[in-house]
Design a protein around this motif. Structure first.
Motif, mmCIF file in Angstrom:
data_model
loop_
_atom_site.group_PDB
_atom_site.id
_atom_site.type_symbol
_atom_site.label_atom_id
_atom_site.label_comp_id
_atom_site.label_asym_id
_atom_site.label_seq_id
_atom_site.Cartn_x
_atom_site.Cartn_y
_atom_site.Cartn_z
ATOM 1 N N ASP A 1 46.489 40.832 37.331
ATOM 2 C CA ASP A 1 45.494 40.759 38.426
ATOM 3 C C ASP A 1 45.890 41.626 39.619
ATOM 4 O OD1 ASP A 1 47.548 38.921 38.806
ATOM 5 O OD2 ASP A 1 46.243 37.266 39.408
ATOM 6 N N ALA A 2 47.197 41.727 39.877
ATOM 7 C CA ALA A 2 47.609 42.551 41.019
ATOM 8 C C ALA A 2 47.422 44.044 40.737
ATOM 9 C CB ALA A 2 49.052 42.251 41.393
ATOM 10 N N ASP B 1 44.446 39.233 33.504
ATOM 11 C CA ASP B 1 45.359 38.093 33.444
ATOM 12 C C ASP B 1 45.399 37.497 34.864
ATOM 13 O OD1 ASP B 1 47.465 36.376 33.172
ATOM 14 O OD2 ASP B 1 48.963 37.921 32.761
ATOM 15 N N ASN C 1 46.513 35.301 36.913
ATOM 16 C CA ASN C 1 47.521 34.265 37.176
ATOM 17 C C ASN C 1 47.770 34.094 38.675
ATOM 18 O OD1 ASN C 1 49.188 36.396 37.910
ATOM 19 N ND2 ASN C 1 50.267 36.447 35.953
ATOM 20 N N GLN D 1 49.167 35.706 40.782
ATOM 21 C CA GLN D 1 50.457 36.108 41.351
ATOM 22 C C GLN D 1 50.715 37.579 41.083
ATOM 23 O OE1 GLN D 1 52.573 32.197 39.774
ATOM 24 N NE2 GLN D 1 53.944 33.502 40.956
ATOM 25 N N SER D 2 51.445 38.167 42.030
ATOM 26 C CA SER D 2 51.861 39.559 41.871
ATOM 27 C C SER D 2 53.382 39.572 41.792
ATOM 28 C CB SER D 2 51.330 40.376 43.047
ATOM 29 O OG SER D 2 51.816 39.840 44.262
HETATM 30 MG MG LIG Z 1 49.476 38.474 38.378
#
Ligand SMILES: [Mg+2]
Ligand SMILES: Cc1ncc(C[n+]2csc(CCOP(=O)(O)OP(=O)(O)O)c2C)c(N)n1
Length: 780
Positions: free
Chosen positions: A163-164, A191, A193, A195-196
């Motif tokens: 996602d990042a 994805d 989630n 979070q990066s």
């Molecule tokens: Mg992520």
């Protein structure tokens, strides 16, 4: 496969998902904690990032993907990919044990270094994502022209996207370009989630992501809640629970995932205790069950994932937003600092126990699973993905004629020469002409691709007439799009250019047909797309990049468009052989060589640094030997006398200044030579290679000099060299090390400014007078 009952298939996929999660975590653990560490450096790996894609990747590789599909895997999910290939029998235990070690499975999937059928290398986030989009354009390009074997089915180009990664601008540059080109058969699985690397991704950004995809014509499929949560939502007051999760900020959700059942209970009691239905749900679930419920996101629900993928039966580009948990199933799930987190020895012991894997069985393919090995082996063997064996193709090379047509103008620039050579190729119906595909980020006309495009047309999925022509508005440039067109016109985004070239330049391995891609841009803007260029070379894509204008020689256009250090990029970039010819006859030789070299197994891509400066052309017919010298990097334009004390060495557009300077110094230094180089890159590389070779064969026989050693041999031991180029002087100053000659290097070391050539060459000390001065200095 088709005959298997859905329940049985689901069961086996869930088993394999466990195994894939285990193997990815174990591979990383082994590299960090079990394999001896000799240098004390962290080995690393991303157990949490792997965990969040375990379900999606298991579903894709073991059930959904077909042989014709091509996949870019999020870089830090490399161990998941290798685990799957290990189960397929395409990856060895030895290479997994050597993960991140020399010769082992690579940190990030690599087409060239991994042995297990990587489609697209990844590593620099965002680039692999875009690569799938530009590959879908290539797939259509070869399909619509019937260049690929007739039986080839169109595959889906799939990106598994962190996602990042969506913070990388190049992803959006690609999206827009894809929309213009009406891309097809493209799947991006995000994805999500939350979070990066550093922390939790921004909620506000993600609220807009789906809309952005829809805006450019994509279908968006959101995989948000798993079957357990959906069931809970259907109960009395369940809607309150849904609303609570929907509104839950990313950071709170992640923190609660980490805290587990007690944390969820506390938060839900605080916020929703007034609802009897919620109180009942809390009562019915112990902490462990509550945690399982609250983390039952669709991205980890095998059935939901399969349903989503299998619901798509058309070629519309589709973005799947898969809600996942970073570190799902691992002790640090959801923790914002888990990106590089590694399980401790104790945590791994607990995790192994939970997986029912005995000490010593860590690499066993089916240890700890409940299905029998026979069942699992049969299931794996029937995965549609492997139905046709090796997926990488190797299309034969296209024959290049012994000579390309060469324009005969008395005065010309290398850029004009390039346009004319391509135009002459376009005029004939040859295999060479059919295989060339050009592309440019909105600088086709200004880099002299115009004539080629007039003859060969623009590429588009559908026919689109040139409106100006239809309305009889006079224009030199025909702009008609057809599926037969051979120029892919891009918007101004150099990242896109290089990724498009990367995709075109892998057609022989991805789509079983050879293309000869030629991309043009302004030389300074190589820097704008440099990471993408590096990415293209890293994957061993094969193309010719023609960069023009270059240096301060573009004169009046001024400082912002002047390229200074691109010759150093040409020398420093692996997988890219660079040339800077001064004259058009040299260019014709180099383009011919380049088109052939691009196709050699041990070849590379080619970079031609060209100029808009019109130079008087030498009247000569190049002999075979001269042509070979041009290809190997340089030749004596004026031979030095034996034991000469001085030589001028020139590269590219400033060669006339070097010729003039040479004419004036030979009066004083009779034996002075003038060496014209075409490729410091090639000469430097061959010089180093010769030294290495000597190191290896020391004392035996091989004393074969490299071309630059031979070229400099006639000079006296203490001769002086004055080198000159329109670029950073460092590109040539190394010549002094070849035979110990002292060098006075001329070139550009600061930002230039606008002016005409006489003013600029005088100001930056590239004119004949400056060269003569430098010779005097060198001699004194
Ligand atoms: Mg992520
Ligand atoms: C161009 C580039 N910049 C920085 C990095 C370092 N890096 C690796 S992964 C990562 C964050 C990835 O987050 P995400 O894409 O959400 O993947 P996740 O680990 O959450 O699955 C960063 C910044 C990189 N690989 N490439």
């Amino acid at each position: 496969m088709t005959s298997m009952a859905p329940v049985q298939r689901l069961k086996l996929l869930r088993e394999l998902e466990r195994k894939v999660l285990w193997l990815s975590a174990w591979t990383i653990h082994h590299a960090n904690h079990i394999r001896p560490n000799r240098d004390g450096l962290k080995v690393g790996g991303h157990q949490a990032s792997c965990a969040s894609l375990a379900t999606v990747m298991t579903a894709l590789y073991f059930a959904v993907l077909k042989p014709e599909d091509r996949v870019a895997v999020k870089p830090h999910a490399s161990p998941v990919f290798h685990a799957i290939q290990y189960l397929f029998g395409h990856q060895t235990q030895g290479k997994l044990e050597c993960f991140r070690g020399l010769g082992g499975a690579q940190s990030y999937p690599s087409r060239t270094k991994d042995v297990d059928d990587v489609d697209f290398s990844t590593g620099s986030v965002g680039l692999g994502v875009a690569m799938t989009l530009f590959s879908s354009i290539v797939q259509d390009y070869v399909r619509l022209k019937k260049l690929a074997p007739a039986e080839r089915r169109p595959g889906r180009m799939v990106a598994l996207v962190g996602d990042a990664e969506l913070d990388e601008g190049n992803v959006f540059e690609a999206l827009l370009e894809g929309w213009k080109h009406d891309v097809r058969n493209l799947w991006w699985v995000i994805d999500y989630n939350r979070q990066s690397l550093d922390g939790v991704v921004n909620d506000r950004l993600f609220g807009r992501i789906g809309e952005m995809f829809e805006l450019v014509g994509w279908r968006v499929v959101t995989l948000k809640y798993g079957k357990l949560l959906e069931t809970a939502f259907a109960q009395p007051d369940g809607e309150q629970l849904r609303q609570w999760i929907d509104a839950c900020p990313n950071s709170l959700y992640s923190a609660l995932v980490f805290k587990g059942g007690a944390g969820w209970r506390e938060a839900l009691t605080r916020d929703l205790n007034q609802y009897p239905g919620i109180r009942r749900i809390l009562e019915q679930h112990d902490d462990q069950a509550l945690h399982r419920l609250m983390t039952n996101l669709a991205g980890h629900d095998m059935q939901a994932v399969l349903d989503a993928f299998e619901s798509i039966d058309d070629d519309r580009p589709t973005c799947f937003i898969a809600y996942t948990i970073k570190g799902q199933g691992l002790p640090f799930a959801g923790h914002k600092d888990n990106h590089s987190g590694l399980m401790t020895l104790d945590q791994m012991a607990g995790f192994r126990k939970g997986m029912d894997i005995e000490d010593g069985q860590e690499w066993q393919k089916f240890a700890g699973l409940t299905a029998t090995s026979t069942e699992l082996e049969a299931f794996i063997a029937e995965a549609p993905f492997n139905a046709e064996g090796r997926r990488r193709t190797e299309a034969p090379a296209v024959a290049i004629p012994p000579a390309l047509p060469k324009p005969n103008d008395k005065k010309a620039s290398t850029q004009e020469g390039f346009g004319k050579i391509l135009n002459a190729i376009a005029a004939k119906d040859s295999e060479l002409a059919r295989r060339i595909v050009t592309t440019s980020p909105d600088v086709s006309v200004s880099t002299n691709l115009g004539a080629w495009i007039n003859r060969r047309g623009l590429f588009g999925h559908t026919e689109a007439e040139d409106v100006f022509r239809e309305l009889k508005v006079v224009s030199a440039q025909l702009w008609r799009k057809t599926p037969r067109g051979q120029h892919v016109e891009l918007g101004i985004a150099e990242n896109n250019l290089f990724i498009q070239l990367a995709a075109l330049g892998l057609s022989h391995q991805l789509f079983d047909t050879r293309l000869l891609p030629v991309g043009t841009l302004y030389d300074p803007f190589i820097a704008r797309g440099l990471d993408a260029l590096n990415y293209a070379c890293y994957q061993d894509a094969r193309f010719m990049v023609v960069a023009t204008p270059s240096g301060i020689t573009l004169a009046p256009e001024g400082g912002a468009h002047q390229s200074i250090h691109t010759p150093l990029i040409g020398i420093g970039q692996p997988g890219l052989l660079s040339y800077e010819p001064a004259f058009v006859d040299e260019l014709a030789v180099l383009m011919r060589f380049g088109l052939e070299h691009m196709q050699q197994p041990k070849g590379s891509s080619i970079y031609l640094r060209l100029s808009t400066r019109s130079l008087p052309q030498p009247e000569r017919t190049l002999s075979a030997e001269q042509q070979a010298d041009i290809v190997s990097g340089g030749y004596w334009y004026a031979e030095p006398g034996s034991d000469a004390d001085v030589a001028i060495v020139a590269l590219g557009a400033v060669t006339p200044e070097a010729i003039a300077a040479h004419e004036s110094i030979v009066r004083d230094f009779a034996g002075a030579g003038l060496l014209v180089l075409t490729s410091p890159d090639r000469l430097h590389g061959d010089w180093l290679a010769a030294q290495r070779q000597r190191g290896r064969t020391a004392g035996i026989v091989d004393r074969q000099p490299s071309p630059i050693e031979s070229l400099l041999a006639p000079l006296s031991r203490d001769a002086r060299l004055v080198t000159v180029l329109d670029g950073h002087p460092l590109a040539l100053s190394w010549l002094g090390s070849v035979r110990g000659h002292r060098v006075v290097p001329l070139g550009i070391e600061s930002f230039g400014q606008s002016g005409d050539i006489p003013d600029l060459y005088r100001t930056y000390r590239l004119d004949a007078a400056a060269i003569v001065d430098a010779v005097a200095r060198a001699i004194s």
